[in-house]
Structure formats: C-alpha cells, structure tokens
Design a protein around this motif. Structure first.
Motif, PDB file in Angstrom:
ATOM      1  N   VAL A  60      -2.688  -6.789  -0.810  1.00 40.32           N
ATOM      2  CA  VAL A  60      -4.079  -6.800  -1.249  1.00 40.32           C
ATOM      3  C   VAL A  60      -4.886  -5.658  -0.607  1.00 40.32           C
ATOM      4  O   VAL A  60      -6.029  -5.422  -0.957  1.00 40.32           O
ATOM      5  CB  VAL A  60      -4.683  -8.193  -0.932  1.00 40.32           C
ATOM      6  CG1 VAL A  60      -5.170  -8.281   0.509  1.00 40.32           C
ATOM      7  CG2 VAL A  60      -5.749  -8.566  -1.919  1.00 40.32           C
ATOM      8  N   THR A  61      -4.229  -4.928   0.297  1.00 39.99           N
ATOM      9  CA  THR A  61      -4.913  -3.824   0.980  1.00 39.99           C
ATOM     10  C   THR A  61      -4.496  -2.484   0.379  1.00 39.99           C
ATOM     11  O   THR A  61      -3.511  -2.410  -0.353  1.00 39.99           O
ATOM     12  CB  THR A  61      -4.558  -3.793   2.483  1.00 39.99           C
ATOM     13  OG1 THR A  61      -3.168  -3.489   2.614  1.00 39.99           O
ATOM     14  CG2 THR A  61      -4.867  -5.115   3.144  1.00 39.99           C
ATOM     15  N   THR A  62      -5.246  -1.469   0.718  1.00 36.32           N
ATOM     16  CA  THR A  62      -4.831  -0.123   0.338  1.00 36.32           C
ATOM     17  C   THR A  62      -4.993   0.801   1.542  1.00 36.32           C
ATOM     18  O   THR A  62      -5.997   0.736   2.246  1.00 36.32           O
ATOM     19  CB  THR A  62      -5.621   0.408  -0.876  1.00 36.32           C
ATOM     20  OG1 THR A  62      -5.061   1.660  -1.261  1.00 36.32           O
ATOM     21  CG2 THR A  62      -7.098   0.576  -0.593  1.00 36.32           C
ATOM     22  N   VAL A  63      -3.969   1.601   1.764  1.00 38.67           N
ATOM     23  CA  VAL A  63      -4.000   2.571   2.863  1.00 38.67           C
ATOM     24  C   VAL A  63      -3.688   3.934   2.265  1.00 38.67           C
ATOM     25  O   VAL A  63      -2.628   4.128   1.668  1.00 38.67           O
ATOM     26  CB  VAL A  63      -2.939   2.233   3.942  1.00 38.67           C
ATOM     27  CG1 VAL A  63      -2.881   3.330   4.996  1.00 38.67           C
ATOM     28  CG2 VAL A  63      -3.219   0.885   4.584  1.00 38.67           C
ATOM     29  N   SER A  64      -4.616   4.862   2.392  1.00 37.04           N
ATOM     30  CA  SER A  64      -4.373   6.218   1.892  1.00 37.04           C
ATOM     31  C   SER A  64      -3.607   7.012   2.931  1.00 37.04           C
ATOM     32  O   SER A  64      -4.059   7.143   4.068  1.00 37.04           O
ATOM     33  CB  SER A  64      -5.702   6.928   1.611  1.00 37.04           C
ATOM     34  OG  SER A  64      -6.304   6.338   0.510  1.00 37.04           O
ATOM     35  N   LEU A  65      -2.464   7.523   2.534  1.00 36.13           N
ATOM     36  CA  LEU A  65      -1.672   8.326   3.457  1.00 36.13           C
ATOM     37  C   LEU A  65      -2.169   9.768   3.446  1.00 36.13           C
ATOM     38  O   LEU A  65      -2.740  10.212   2.440  1.00 36.13           O
ATOM     39  CB  LEU A  65      -0.191   8.269   3.049  1.00 36.13           C
ATOM     40  CG  LEU A  65       0.426   6.869   3.053  1.00 36.13           C
ATOM     41  CD1 LEU A  65       1.872   6.930   2.565  1.00 36.13           C
ATOM     42  CD2 LEU A  65       0.366   6.250   4.444  1.00 36.13           C
ATOM     43  N   PRO A  66      -1.929  10.507   4.525  1.00 36.26           N
ATOM     44  CA  PRO A  66      -2.394  11.895   4.581  1.00 36.26           C
ATOM     45  C   PRO A  66      -1.878  12.731   3.401  1.00 36.26           C
ATOM     46  O   PRO A  66      -2.528  13.673   2.979  1.00 36.26           O
ATOM     47  CB  PRO A  66      -1.817  12.416   5.902  1.00 36.26           C
ATOM     48  CG  PRO A  66      -1.572  11.200   6.731  1.00 36.26           C
ATOM     49  CD  PRO A  66      -1.277  10.087   5.782  1.00 36.26           C
ATOM     50  N   MET A  67      -0.715  12.387   2.855  1.00 36.80           N
ATOM     51  CA  MET A  67      -0.156  13.176   1.741  1.00 36.80           C
ATOM     52  C   MET A  67      -0.846  12.875   0.406  1.00 36.80           C
ATOM     53  O   MET A  67      -0.546  13.513  -0.603  1.00 36.80           O
ATOM     54  CB  MET A  67       1.339  12.905   1.593  1.00 36.80           C
ATOM     55  CG  MET A  67       1.678  11.453   1.522  1.00 36.80           C
ATOM     56  SD  MET A  67       2.465  10.843   0.052  1.00 36.80           S
ATOM     57  CE  MET A  67       3.897  11.819  -0.120  1.00 36.80           C
ATOM     58  N   GLY A  68      -1.782  11.905   0.396  1.00 30.54           N
ATOM     59  CA  GLY A  68      -2.565  11.661  -0.810  1.00 30.54           C
ATOM     60  C   GLY A  68      -2.136  10.448  -1.614  1.00 30.54           C
ATOM     61  O   GLY A  68      -2.853  10.010  -2.495  1.00 30.54           O
ATOM     62  N   LYS A  69      -0.948   9.914  -1.299  1.00 33.28           N
ATOM     63  CA  LYS A  69      -0.511   8.715  -2.020  1.00 33.28           C
ATOM     64  C   LYS A  69      -0.788   7.492  -1.155  1.00 33.28           C
ATOM     65  O   LYS A  69      -0.877   7.605   0.070  1.00 33.28           O
ATOM     66  CB  LYS A  69       0.989   8.796  -2.324  1.00 33.28           C
ATOM     67  CG  LYS A  69       1.323   9.884  -3.310  1.00 33.28           C
ATOM     68  CD  LYS A  69       2.729   9.746  -3.819  1.00 33.28           C
ATOM     69  CE  LYS A  69       2.996  10.842  -4.828  1.00 33.28           C
ATOM     70  NZ  LYS A  69       4.154  10.709  -5.604  1.00 33.28           N
TER      71      LYS A  69
END
Ligand SMILES: Cc1cc2nc3c(=O)[nH]c(=O)nc-3n(C[C@H](O)[C@H](O)[C@H](O)COP(=O)(O)OP(=O)(O)OC[C@H]3O[C@@H](n4cnc5c(N)ncnc54)[C@H](O)[C@@H]3O)c2cc1C
Length: 193
Positions: free
Chosen positions: A96-105
């Motif tokens: 249910v969470t979202t984590v943006s990675l440094p690579m953009g995905k």
C-alpha cells in the motif's frame, strides 16, 4: 524486472526464451475479446489466446486513496528507511506504500520488502513504547525466487536502495533454488500459521 537492472532483466527474458514463451514488452493491452479470444494492444497489434491471465491496473484500496495518508497517486508515502508517514507515530509498510528509487522507478511491491519493513516497524514501535532500544531502518535489501518450471528456480537478491541504481544479482537457476524455496515456504508456514 526492469527495476533490478539490465542483467537481471536479460536473465528473466532468457528463462522465457528457453521455454519458447514469446516476450513482447512496451505495449499496453487495451481490450480483451473473451468470446473471439483476441487481445488488442495500444500499438494496433492483435493476438489470439487460449487462456488470458490479465493483471488489472494496480491501485491502492479506496479507503487509503481517500485518506490523508495517500500521496498524489493514491499510495501511501512514507520514509523509505523508517516507514514513518508524515504523521508522527503512523507507519505504513508493504504494497500500500510507494517508495521512489533514485533511478526513477518505484520499489517493487514484494512480500520480501513487506516482511522486512514489518520487522523494522515492529522493533521501532517497541523501542518507542519502552522508551529505550534502537529504532530500526529498512535498508532496501530484498530477494525473490524465480520459478522457471520443471523443479528449477533462479534466485535474485540485492540492494534496491543502492545509488544510482539498484544492485541486484541473479544467481544461476538450479534445482537447489527450487528446494530452497520449498524450505522457505515450509518455514514460513510453521513459524506464522
Ligand atoms: C501472483 C503474485 C505473485 C507474487 N509473488 C511474489 C514473490 O514471489 N515474492 C515476493 O516477495 N512477493 C510476491 N508477490 C507480492 C506479495 O504477495 C505482496 O507484496 C505482499 O503480499 C504484500 O503484503 P501486504 O501485507 O503489504 O499486502 P497484502 O498481502 O495485499 O495484504 C493487504 C490486506 O489488506 C486487506 N484490505 C484491503 N483493503 C482493506 C480495507 N479497506 N479494510 C481492511 N482490509 C483491507 C486485503 O484484503 C489484504 O488481506 C506476489 C504477488 C502476486 C499477486
């Protein structure tokens, strides 16, 4: 497995190729004709099918989307390391969470991460409630078995928080990884249910 990088992605495509499974990335399914057994894609292409396994658009549950916890796309935004939301002492973990990675995905939605995050949050809650002990941080490490059939599996493991791109390694597929997966499942079952 685009987020795991080109090497891991290539290995997965290789698994498909070995099983004569055609891989057609970069198109979106726009319509399914269940009677005529045809698939229509945004590229104008069509394909026939015997059995269609279609994944619907992935969205957060309505209760979450409507809550103040939801970020712009409906998923809960939390601190990638502590899992604490913008509300103090309110944590969120898993799909249910979202984590943006440094690579953009975004960080993939996987049980491996949900489990690790759960342990981090449980330990942090205990530390806060007791007023002593160390608060924990999720470091982005995760792994998954990749079943390829015939009692054979591959295994991918790595650090998805690595910068600038996740550092994930795919181990050579073999019977031992399939056996390891069965042992992992048995252990989970015994421990938690
Ligand atoms: C086909 C498939 C294969 C997968 N394979 C793997 C794999 O090999 N390895 C891996 O690591 N991960 C895998 N995953 C992903 C993994 O299953 C999820 O990442 C994991 O289950 C997430 O756990 P979660 O607790 O965050 O969410 P969930 O397991 O989805 O739990 C959320 C719960 O909340 C409940 N719920 C929803 N809305 C409400 C509401 N309004 N009120 C109350 N309850 C509500 C749901 O019913 C559900 O029980 C796979 C997923 C799928 C679908």
């Amino acid at each position: 497995m685009g987020v795991a990088g080109p090497v891991v992605s290539k290995a997965v495509v290789h698994f498909l190729g070995n099983r004569a499974v055609e891989y057609r990335p970069g198109r979106k399914l726009t319509r399914v004709d269940a009677v005529g057994k045809r698939l229509y894609f945004d590229t104008g292409e069509e394909a026939t099918f015997d059995v269609a396994a279609v994944v619907p658009p992935h969205t957060a549950p309505e209760a979450v989307r409507r809550s103040p916890l939801a970020g712009p796309d409906g998923w809960i935004v939390m601190d990638p390391a502590t899992c604490e939301t913008r509300f103090a002492n309110v944590f969120a973990i898993g799909d249910v969470t979202t984590v943006s990675l440094p690579m953009g995905k975004p960080l993939p939605k996987a049980g491996s991460f949900a489990h690790a995050q759960a342990e981090v949050v449980a330990r942090t809650l205990v530390a806060r409630l007791r007023g002593r002990g160390t608060e924990q941080r999720f470091d982005g490490h995760g792994e998954c078995f990749v079943e390829v059939g015939g009692g054979v599996a591959g295994f991918a493991r790595g650090n998805f928080y690595a910068e600038p791109t996740p550092q994930v390694r795919m181990y050579r597929a073999g019977r031992h990884w399939h056996a390891a997966k069965l042992a992992f499942e048995r252990n989970w079952w015994k421990t938690w249910f």
